[in-house]
Design a protein around this motif. Structure first.
Motif, PDB file in Angstrom:
ATOM      1  N   GLY A   1     125.537  12.039  28.128  1.00 46.61           N
ATOM      2  CA  GLY A   1     125.313  13.480  28.080  1.00 46.61           C
ATOM      3  C   GLY A   1     126.198  14.212  29.072  1.00 46.61           C
ATOM      4  N   PHE A   2     126.178  13.751  30.330  1.00 42.55           N
ATOM      5  CA  PHE A   2     126.982  14.430  31.360  1.00 42.55           C
ATOM      6  C   PHE A   2     128.444  14.442  30.938  1.00 42.55           C
ATOM      7  CE2 PHE A   2     123.866  12.104  34.350  1.00 42.55           C
ATOM      8  CZ  PHE A   2     122.840  12.938  33.955  1.00 42.55           C
ATOM      9  N   VAL A   3     128.916  13.274  30.469  1.00 44.09           N
ATOM     10  CA  VAL A   3     130.329  13.161  30.096  1.00 44.09           C
ATOM     11  C   VAL A   3     130.665  14.180  29.012  1.00 44.09           C
ATOM     12  CG1 VAL A   3     131.966  11.674  28.900  1.00 44.09           C
ATOM     13  CG2 VAL A   3     130.657  10.793  30.832  1.00 44.09           C
ATOM     14  N   SER A   4     129.760  14.355  28.056  1.00 43.89           N
ATOM     15  CA  SER A   4     130.030  15.333  26.999  1.00 43.89           C
ATOM     16  C   SER A   4     130.170  16.724  27.591  1.00 43.89           C
ATOM     17  CB  SER A   4     128.899  15.306  25.968  1.00 43.89           C
ATOM     18  OG  SER A   4     128.705  13.993  25.498  1.00 43.89           O
TER      19      SER A   4
ATOM     20  N   ALA B   1     120.307  14.212  25.917  1.00 39.48           N
ATOM     21  CA  ALA B   1     120.302  12.803  26.319  1.00 39.48           C
ATOM     22  C   ALA B   1     119.105  12.527  27.227  1.00 39.48           C
ATOM     23  CB  ALA B   1     121.604  12.459  27.030  1.00 39.48           C
ATOM     24  N   LEU B   2     118.873  13.417  28.192  1.00 36.99           N
ATOM     25  CA  LEU B   2     117.756  13.202  29.114  1.00 36.99           C
ATOM     26  C   LEU B   2     116.428  13.253  28.374  1.00 36.99           C
ATOM     27  CD1 LEU B   2     119.134  15.331  32.056  1.00 36.99           C
ATOM     28  CD2 LEU B   2     118.653  12.877  32.127  1.00 36.99           C
ATOM     29  N   PHE B   3     116.351  14.092  27.348  1.00 33.47           N
ATOM     30  CA  PHE B   3     115.124  14.210  26.553  1.00 33.47           C
ATOM     31  C   PHE B   3     114.842  12.887  25.837  1.00 33.47           C
ATOM     32  CE2 PHE B   3     113.112  15.514  22.448  1.00 33.47           C
ATOM     33  CZ  PHE B   3     111.901  15.910  22.973  1.00 33.47           C
ATOM     34  N   ILE B   4     115.844  12.384  25.115  1.00 35.42           N
ATOM     35  CA  ILE B   4     115.643  11.114  24.394  1.00 35.42           C
ATOM     36  C   ILE B   4     115.384   9.985  25.392  1.00 35.42           C
ATOM     37  CG2 ILE B   4     116.682   9.454  22.813  1.00 35.42           C
ATOM     38  CD1 ILE B   4     115.974  12.066  21.491  1.00 35.42           C
ATOM     39  N   THR B   5     116.143   9.987  26.497  1.00 29.03           N
ATOM     40  CA  THR B   5     115.922   8.965  27.529  1.00 29.03           C
ATOM     41  C   THR B   5     114.475   8.981  28.000  1.00 29.03           C
ATOM     42  OG1 THR B   5     118.201   9.258  28.262  1.00 29.03           O
ATOM     43  CG2 THR B   5     116.698   8.159  29.775  1.00 29.03           C
ATOM     44  N   SER B   6     113.937  10.177  28.217  1.00 30.17           N
ATOM     45  CA  SER B   6     112.551  10.268  28.683  1.00 30.17           C
ATOM     46  C   SER B   6     111.611   9.638  27.668  1.00 30.17           C
ATOM     47  CB  SER B   6     112.174  11.734  28.907  1.00 30.17           C
ATOM     48  OG  SER B   6     113.114  12.342  29.745  1.00 30.17           O
ATOM     49  N   ILE B   7     111.887   9.854  26.382  1.00 26.69           N
ATOM     50  CA  ILE B   7     111.019   9.260  25.363  1.00 26.69           C
ATOM     51  C   ILE B   7     111.106   7.739  25.452  1.00 26.69           C
ATOM     52  CG2 ILE B   7     110.645   9.009  22.884  1.00 26.69           C
ATOM     53  CD1 ILE B   7     111.579  11.877  22.549  1.00 26.69           C
ATOM     54  N   LEU B   8     112.335   7.219  25.618  1.00 23.77           N
ATOM     55  CA  LEU B   8     112.478   5.760  25.758  1.00 23.77           C
ATOM     56  C   LEU B   8     111.670   5.285  26.959  1.00 23.77           C
ATOM     57  CD1 LEU B   8     116.257   5.094  25.004  1.00 23.77           C
ATOM     58  CD2 LEU B   8     114.290   4.909  23.500  1.00 23.77           C
TER      59      LEU B   8
END
Ligand code: HEA
Ligand code: HEA
Ligand code: CUA
Ligand SMILES: [Cu+2]
Lengths: 217, 591, 254
Positions: B295-298, B230-237
């Motif tokens: 992500g964290f929740v998962s 999630a953090l990876f995709i978020t960074s791309i956004l």
């Protein structure tokens, strides 16, 4: 910056097999693409929405001068490639020669742009709406549409931010030159030169697009 | 918490002292250690969260007892005349409150709490790296966020007060002090956001490079924990959205300062251009504000259910899909803006589509709980609340996504309810969960469970009591950003609801002091934590708590399996760490 | 369910369609909501931790993934398609029904000025007259408004009409409605437009045919006295043309 690059060059890589510094630069350039896309997009929207605010090519802007300037910048890309090729062969002298050349041409480009700005401002091509109302150039002379403050605003913003990028590039180039003279780059450690090149070619490319959209269309 | 692992205790203290010689400044202030930077972000953004909450309380007080000196806001009299006169809050100050509440919560509280804190702290630990790809850039990113925050705060003190054109800063209200009465404040707002944008930009470059290049041996893409995904995709956004906002903000700044007229119709500029630029960034932004929490929740929920995450690959693809579709829906904020209705029709359909990946995630969380052996530790409670509340926020999004239904709902409290269900019920609960879950890793001590559970319960209850009624206020026709809701008869008739909401909001805020106390008390007095107190699988739990500089004290962790091998037949315990060497028992098909 | 949602009374021809769309979505989401939350609670209870029990070890089930992905996709696409037609009927100028009455509504901080076509029934001629902070229309007549702003962005909002449309400086944005129930209502401003945003209201009257013709005639004669006076009246602070039946009402509304 570049020593970090070389450092990571020796320590092996995983992922895409591209060392950190280079990958980082590529990623950074992606965001730069979005930045200029935003500015250019805004220009296109504004121009479509209010054509009378803008002038036809050559009416206001000095196309021949800028064309020459564009040619200069393209040359600097060539010299940058050469510099890289030289250090790949481990040729220190060649590296220094071409780096300095690139930096100088870069400075010439900025110089010409500043001169152009002064000319345009002198002719009354002014971004500030109120100032324009006061001293702006008006269609009276020559008849052809000369656009309004909005034209100037978009023009100076886009070319200005590109100019800023070139200037920063020049600064980094001199830093690279400095390192080169300190023998900072070798046959198997030239990360700094490579990412410098990436950035420089990017700035060059952006200019070609800007030139086409702002001056020729 | 049922059992506490005695395994992995070893090595908690080795390699600890080796960096003591670092001077205090280098170690805690200008540190390049991703963990320290993460914790610095944590303190900064929690302070902003608190401040943003205070602003909200001021707004709520005004909305419940508007212009009523007999019931003046406590402490209001301490405020300068320009904000609060003879027991009554001034409208311009209310507008500034709304604007700064939104801005601070989004950009200085939730965004850093999700990305600044956890991308820095977790990514290297979860992928088995010693640190970020560019530690010095990382430090720069934090030390840019700080001045950005200070500038934003300073704007309250300047002539004319803070920005008051809404967190969306619509031009030409935001570009002309003739209309808004604010110039300096709006300029500071713009500059501060540009600086913050640059900070998160270099952050993003760092996170992306790190995830791509620094993964430990065996850490394949599909063995990454969902937090990192999630953090990876978020960074791309972030990487692609922030520069567009920056461009827009710069034009806005030029308009305010030099009257360049980009958004000024008088000289042929386009007010809608700003809205397009802002929302082209703004919608990806709202997914930036939820993906990490998802992500964290998962991670937390799989741990709480002692069960592999249901449909790991589907979860990953859902994150990616949200990342993609998120780029072509921004127009749903502009249905009423006068934009071409055909465009509106297009954006409506794309916006509807975005419900699909969210559905995938929701149902996979349910699937994760199904057949589990669910432990109700505080992080898990927060994760469960996240699912329960995000669904409500998401579903209210469907009302808004249907353009004709959005006609009456746009810019009403229905939208405000939607915002807070996704951002507070969603993001903030995810953040609470993450803080409690990784607290022991950060500070080597557990947070207190009973207090944590009480804080969770009160927050859950008062959150719903505060924000659910806003749906009805909205569908009843109460507009947003109203300084005094009693002016309109059709709103005044619901004033009792506004009072009720305010009371619950105050209680909601009060409940947060439990968290504050727990946070600081546990930091010094909390139960000492083992390396892996939650019996979790991720790499971060194979490092000592707290991990030393370099995380594994020189040892390179090697990954043998996915991050969610709970209750695997491969092991007798109900968890199996990614680092644990293969037991030789028949490995299950999927991992 | 309307009382639960507190939907305001509906007085426009398309308001009903919007409401039924609202209700369709409401029912779907309520069903989804209960399905999800009840499953959640049931799982939490049914699968709570118990000693000596191990969770079922599974990594998922592709058939179910496909099922709920497709299921959701179908529902939202249907919702999208259904809404799109209604949306264009309301907002797409090419689909506007022929106008019985055309008006220009000009917003500025913090008031609404309505310009009526006057005797010749044509706008932007010098017999137009402008009235401040009140919109008066005949019932069961198609009203087409041209929305303009003199300063910042405002938003024309009448809850009972189920009509909202931003008013953007530099743009002339068309909007239409047909009110069915005579009475007095309120126009609100739904876009933050500055200090006075919260009180940028104007009274909105739906008249029976007779009332309307009477009032209209009055205004026209007043206008005949010289369009200038009315143009002036648009800016004057108390802009109520003398002798208007609505003088009192308007007085209260501000
Ligand atoms: C974390 C932030 C976040 C998130 C995740 C979302 C998610 C969504 N948002 Fe939200 N939104 C905001 C933050 C967020 N939003 C903010 C801050 C604003 C206001 C900005 C401002 O004006 O100030 C806003 C405004 C906003 C608008 C504009 C309203 C207006 O101004 O008139 C719209 C309109 O389409 C919208 C839609 C959606 C949709 C469709 C989703 C979807 O992603 C939701 C998808 C999730 C679900 C649908 C639930 C789970 C799915 C299932 C359980 C499956 C079954 C479902 C169905 C069959 C329908 N949002
Ligand atoms: C992004 C996150 C976020 C968060 C968390 C909140 C939290 C809250 N918001 Fe926020 N709100 C927005 C984002 C957010 N809001 C946005 C974007 C807008 C639109 C702005 C605009 O229109 O321009 C908005 C607008 C908005 C309005 C509409 C105003 C108007 O239109 O006139 C209202 C009204 O009630 C409101 C109320 C509240 C309340 C009562 C809370 C409560 O939840 C607050 C409770 C308090 C806390 C959650 C903080 C507790 C502190 C801690 C836990 C920290 C502990 C500290 C240490 C350990 C050091 N908000
Ligand atoms: Cu006009 Cu708000
Ligand atoms: Cu959105």
């Amino acid at each position: 910056m570049s020593n970090a690059a070389s450092a990571t060059m020796e320590t092996g890589t995983s992922g895409f097999g591209v060392y950190n510094m280079k990958l980082g630069m590529w990623i950074f350039l992606l965001s730069e693409v979005m930045f200029f896309t935003g500015l250019i997009g805004a220009y296109i929207i504004l121009r479509f929405a209010g054509p009378d605010q803008f002038a036809d090519p050559g009416v206001v802007l000095n196309v021949p001068l800028t064309a020459a300037n564009t040619f200069l910048l393209i040359c600097s890309s060539v010299t940058m490639v050469k510099a890289f090729a030289e250090i790949e062969q481990g040729n220190q002298a060649g590296l220094k020669r071409y780096l300095v050349l690139t930096a100088i041409i870069g400075m010439m480009f900025v110089g010409v742009q500043v001169y152009e700005y002064m000319q345009l401002a002198h002719e009354g091509f002014i971004p500030l709406a109120d100032l324009y109302a006061a001293h702006g150039r008006h269609a009276a002379e020559g008849g052809a549409v000369v656009g309004g403050p909005l034209y100037a605003s978009t023009f100076y913003t886009m070319t200005g931010f590109h100019g800023a990028h070139v200037s920063i590039g020049v600064a980094c180039l001199w830093f690279t030159v400095f390192k080169a003279y300190r023998g900072g780059y070798t046959k198997n450690n030239y990360g700094g030169v490579e990412i410098m090149g990436l950035y420089w070619h990017f700035v060059d490319l952006v200019w070609i697009i800007l030139f086409t959209i702002v001056y020729l269309i | 918490m049922s059992t506490v692992a005695t395994a992995h205790e070893s090595g908690t203290h080795d390699a600890h002292g080796q960096h003591e010689e670092l001077p205090f400044l280098r170690k805690y202030v200008f540190s390049t250690d991703h963990k320290v930077i993460g914790i610095q972000f944590l303190f900064m953004s929690l302070l902003f969260l608190l401040f943003g909450g205070l602003l909200a309380m001021a707004m709520r007080w005004q909305l419940a007892w508007p212009t009523d000196p007999t019931n003046a806001m406590p402490g209001g009299s301490l405020l300068p005349e320009t904000m609060f006169t003879s027991g009554v809050m001034l409208p311009e100050f209310y507008n500034a409150l709304v604007t700064m509440h939104g801005t601070i919560m989004v950009f200085f509280a939730i965004m850093p709490l999700l990305v600044g804190v956890w991308a820095n702290y977790l990514i290297p630990l979860q992928i088995g790296a010693e640190d970020m790809a560019f530690p010095r850039l990382n430090m720069a990113s934090f030390w840019m966020a700080v001045p950005a925050g200070l500038l934003m705060m300073a704007s309250f003190a300047v002539v004319g007060g803070a920005a008051n054109a809404g967190w969306t800063g619509y031009a030409p209200l935001s570009t002309s002090d003739v209309y808004s009465g604010v110039k300096l404040g709006q300029q500071l707002w713009t500059i501060s956001l540009v600086i913050l944008g640059f900070s998160s930009l270099i952050g993003a470059v760092n996170y992306i490079t790190t995830v791509i290049n620094m993964r430990a041996p065996g850490m394949t893409w599909f063995r990454l924990p969902l937090s990192t995904w999630a953090l990876f995709i978020t960074s791309i956004l972030l990487l692609l959205a922030v520069p567009v906002l920056a461009g827009g903000l710069i034009m806005l700044f030029f308009d305010i300062t030099f009257n360049t007229g980009f958004f000024n119709p008088v000289v042929g500029g386009q007010p809608l251009l700003w809205q397009h630029l802002f929302w082209f960034f703004g919608h990806p932004e709202v997914y930036i504000l939820i993906l990490p929490a998802m992500g964290f929740v998962s991670d937390i929920m799989a741990n709480g259910a002692r069960k592999p995450i249901f449909g790991y690959k589907a979860m990953v693809w859902a994150i990616i899909a949200i990342g993609f579709i998120g780029w072509i829906v921004w127009g749903h904020h502009m249905f009423m803006s006068g934009m071409n209705p055909l465009l509106g029709g297009f954006f409506m359909v794309t916006t509807m589509m975005i419900a699909v990946p969210s559905a995938i995630k929701t149902f996979n969380w349910l699937g994760t709980l199904w057949g589990g052996n669910i432990i109700f530790h505080t992080p898990n409670l927060h994760a469960i609340a996240f699912v329960a509340l995000f669904v409500i926020g998401g579903l209210s999004g469907i009302f808004l996504a249907a353009a004709p239904v959005d006609i009456p709902l746009h810019d009403t409290y229905f939208v405000v309810a939607h915002i807070h269900y996704v951002l507070v019920g969603g993001s903030l609960f995810g953040i609470f969960g993450a803080i409690v879950f990784w607290f022991p890793k950060m500070f080597g001590r557990m947070m207190n469970e009973p207090i944590g559970k009480l804080h969770w319960l009160l927050t859950f209850v008062f959150f719903n009591l505060t924000f659910f009624p806003m749906h009805m206020l909205g569908s009843g026709g109460m507009m947003r950003r109203l300084y005094d809701p009693t002016v309109y008869p059709h709103i005044a008739q619901h004033q009792d609801t506004n009072v009720f909401i305010t009371v619950c909001a105050l209680l909601l805020f009060a409940s947060q002091f439990l968290f504050m106390f727990n946070f600081f008390w546990s930091m010094f007095r909390g139960k000492k934590a083992s390396a892996n107190p939650w019996n979790a699988n991720g790499l971060e739990w194979s490092a000592p708590s707290p991990p030393p500089h370099g995380n594994w004290g020189g040892r390179q962790p090697v990954v043998h399996r996915g991050p969610y091998e709970y209750s695997s037949p491969e092991s007798d315990e109900d968890f199996l760490m990614q680092t644990a060497p293969p037991t030789g028992r028949p490995t299950p098909a999927h991992s | 369910m309307d009382r639960f949602w507190r939907l305001p009374q509906n007085i426009s021809t398309y308001g009903g369609d919007i409401d039924s769309m609202f209700h369709i979505i409401a029912w779907i989401t309520i069903v989804v909501f209960f399905a999800v939350e009840l499953l959640l609670v049931w799982f939490l209870f049914r699968y709570r931790a118990r000693e000596g029990r191990k969770a079922t070890y599974t990594h998922g089930n592709n058939r179910m993934e496909v099922a709920w992905t497709a299921g959701t996709a179908v529902i939202v696409v249907i919702l999208g398609v259904m809404s799109r037609g209604l949306w264009l009927d309301i907002k797409d100028p090419r689909r506007f029904p022929d106008a019985g009455l055309e008006l220009i509504v000009t917003a500025k901080q913090f008031e609404w000025n309505v310009t009526y076509p006057g005797a010749d029934g044509v706008l932007e001629t010098d017999d137009d007259f402008t009235v401040r902070n009140q919109l008066r229309v005949p019932a069961n007549t198609n009203v087409r408004m041209t929305l303009r702003s003199e300063d910042v962005i405002h938003s024309f909002y009448v809850p009972e009409l189920r009509l909202k449309q931003d008013v953007v400086p530099g743009m002339s944005i068309p909007a239409w409605f047909e009110a069915t129930v005579p009475g007095q209502y309120v126009i609100g401003c739904a876009e933050l437009c500055g200090i006075g945003h919260y009180s940028m209201d104007a009274s909105f009257y739906v008249h029976t045919a007779e009332e309307w013709t009477q009032w209209n005639a009055q205004q026209q004669t007043a206008a005949a006295g010289g369009a200038t006076t009315n143009v002036a009246s648009a800016d004057a602070t108390s802009a109520e043309p003398a002798g208007s039946p609505a003088a009192a009402a308007a007085g209260t509304s501000n």
